[in-house]
Design a protein around this motif. Sequence first.
Motif, short mmCIF file in Angstrom:
data_model
loop_
_atom_site.label_atom_id
_atom_site.label_comp_id
_atom_site.label_asym_id
_atom_site.label_seq_id
_atom_site.Cartn_x
_atom_site.Cartn_y
_atom_site.Cartn_z
N UNK A 4 0.79 -1.23 0.00
CA UNK A 4 0.00 0.00 0.00
C UNK A 4 0.82 1.27 0.00
N UNK A 5 2.14 1.15 0.05
CA UNK A 5 2.96 2.36 0.06
C UNK A 5 3.05 2.94 -1.35
N UNK A 6 3.25 4.23 -1.42
CA UNK A 6 3.43 4.89 -2.70
C UNK A 6 4.88 5.24 -2.92
N UNK A 7 5.13 6.06 -3.95
CA UNK A 7 6.48 6.51 -4.21
C UNK A 7 7.10 5.81 -5.40
N UNK A 8 8.44 5.90 -5.47
CA UNK A 8 9.19 5.31 -6.57
C UNK A 8 9.50 3.84 -6.26
N UNK A 9 9.37 3.00 -7.29
CA UNK A 9 9.55 1.55 -7.12
C UNK A 9 10.38 1.02 -8.27
N UNK A 10 11.34 0.14 -7.97
CA UNK A 10 11.98 -0.67 -9.00
C UNK A 10 11.50 -2.11 -8.76
N UNK A 11 10.78 -2.63 -9.74
CA UNK A 11 10.15 -3.94 -9.58
C UNK A 11 10.72 -4.90 -10.62
N UNK A 12 11.68 -5.76 -10.22
CA UNK A 12 12.20 -6.76 -11.15
C UNK A 12 11.31 -8.00 -11.17
N UNK A 13 11.30 -8.68 -12.30
CA UNK A 13 10.61 -9.96 -12.42
C UNK A 13 11.67 -11.07 -12.37
N UNK A 14 11.23 -12.26 -12.00
CA UNK A 14 12.21 -13.36 -11.90
C UNK A 14 12.96 -13.52 -13.22
N UNK A 15 14.28 -13.74 -13.11
CA UNK A 15 15.11 -13.91 -14.28
C UNK A 15 15.49 -15.35 -14.52
N UNK A 16 16.21 -15.58 -15.57
CA UNK A 16 16.62 -16.93 -15.97
C UNK A 16 17.94 -16.83 -16.71
N UNK A 17 18.56 -17.96 -16.96
CA UNK A 17 19.81 -17.91 -17.70
C UNK A 17 20.45 -19.26 -17.84
N UNK A 18 21.71 -19.23 -18.28
CA UNK A 18 22.54 -20.42 -18.41
C UNK A 18 23.85 -20.11 -17.69
N UNK A 19 24.79 -21.00 -17.80
CA UNK A 19 26.09 -20.74 -17.18
C UNK A 19 26.86 -19.65 -17.91
N UNK A 20 26.37 -19.25 -19.08
CA UNK A 20 27.07 -18.24 -19.89
C UNK A 20 26.44 -16.85 -19.81
N UNK A 21 25.11 -16.78 -19.57
CA UNK A 21 24.42 -15.50 -19.64
C UNK A 21 23.17 -15.53 -18.78
N UNK A 22 22.69 -14.34 -18.44
CA UNK A 22 21.49 -14.22 -17.63
C UNK A 22 20.60 -13.12 -18.20
N UNK A 23 19.28 -13.31 -18.04
CA UNK A 23 18.30 -12.37 -18.56
C UNK A 23 17.37 -11.95 -17.43
N UNK A 24 17.00 -10.67 -17.46
CA UNK A 24 16.15 -10.13 -16.40
C UNK A 24 15.34 -8.96 -16.96
N UNK A 25 14.07 -8.90 -16.57
CA UNK A 25 13.23 -7.76 -16.94
C UNK A 25 12.66 -7.12 -15.68
#
Length: 345
Positions: A6-27
């Motif tokens: 219920x709090x307001x203000x500025x938020x950084x909201x990441x979603x669960x990421x995925x990857x391999x042993x070489x690279x990772x992805x995140x949104x």
Amino acid sequence: MWGDRGRGGYVVHPYRGYGSRREAFLMGRVFRQTALSDRIPRYGVLRDLADVLRRIIRWGLPEVSVEVSLGENVTTVTTDHDGYFDVHLLLEHPLPDDTSWHHAELHVVMPQAEPVHSFAEIYIPPPSADLLVISDIDDTVMYTGVANKLRMLHRLFVKQAHQRMAFPGVAALYQALHAGPSGNAKRPILYVSRGPWSIYEMLEEFFQLNRIPVGPILFLREWGISWRKPWPRRAEDHKYDVILHMLSMRDDLPCVLIGDSGQHDPEVYARIVHEFPERVRAVYIRRIERKPDRERAIDRLRDEIRHTGCDLMLAEDSLAMAEHAFEQRLISERGLEKVRRESSR
């Protein structure tokens, strides 16, 4: 699970990421959100409606820098015009091999505002993973009713996680696929939805309440809704693009595709089988309505890909999928029995 309580203000909201042993992805997304009034109760219809409105009416912050750290790997990305950011991080410094879930730290510094921090979970399958499971959500895992657009929108935005219904046996089926015949395969499961990112928190809670493996992540899409354009952008290739990306990232893994008969899942999945005939072990399509013309179309798709050795199955329920998966040695007998028990409740 992320939540602003219920709090307001500025938020950084990441979603669960995925990857391999070489690279990772995140949104994720950086946005500003209004606070809930103290007069609104913590529970009840009024609170549910207020939460829905706050999820929809979020002000995305464009051109904001987001620093992402995963172990000793660091990169900085910039949000787009809707506040979304997309991270592709090459893992020059290896991550520990003895864990699949890794924590990434996120830092945002904005002018005339306090710094905002958050963290994200990133799933990297163990080297022993032998299968990738890609599943639709709407009318495949969770009853949505996409055939009726108005009811679907109501269920999509208004209903809370505890009010939504999972299909019988779904939790046990996905647990069995995640575990594999050995019981400890820890296979990655990726979920794709037609819904917008604004329902992400609700879907996370729904998966947890119903004991459905979280996957690692959910692939949703930005609808691009505004007052001048109140309907979502077309995203016909959304699912196809996601599957293509996952298959290219782990070119050593075969996959199983799960969807429903109501929309375009059979056509999209058959296209994938045509393009990657040696990668798809099985296609499971949940029958959600009996329409002779639609079933004949799915039968034709099944016949078209039969030469690849991949079975396209129009399944009556989760148990039918599990029985086929057991015959194909994709799940254990214990997993099959658990699906049978859950389906009979």
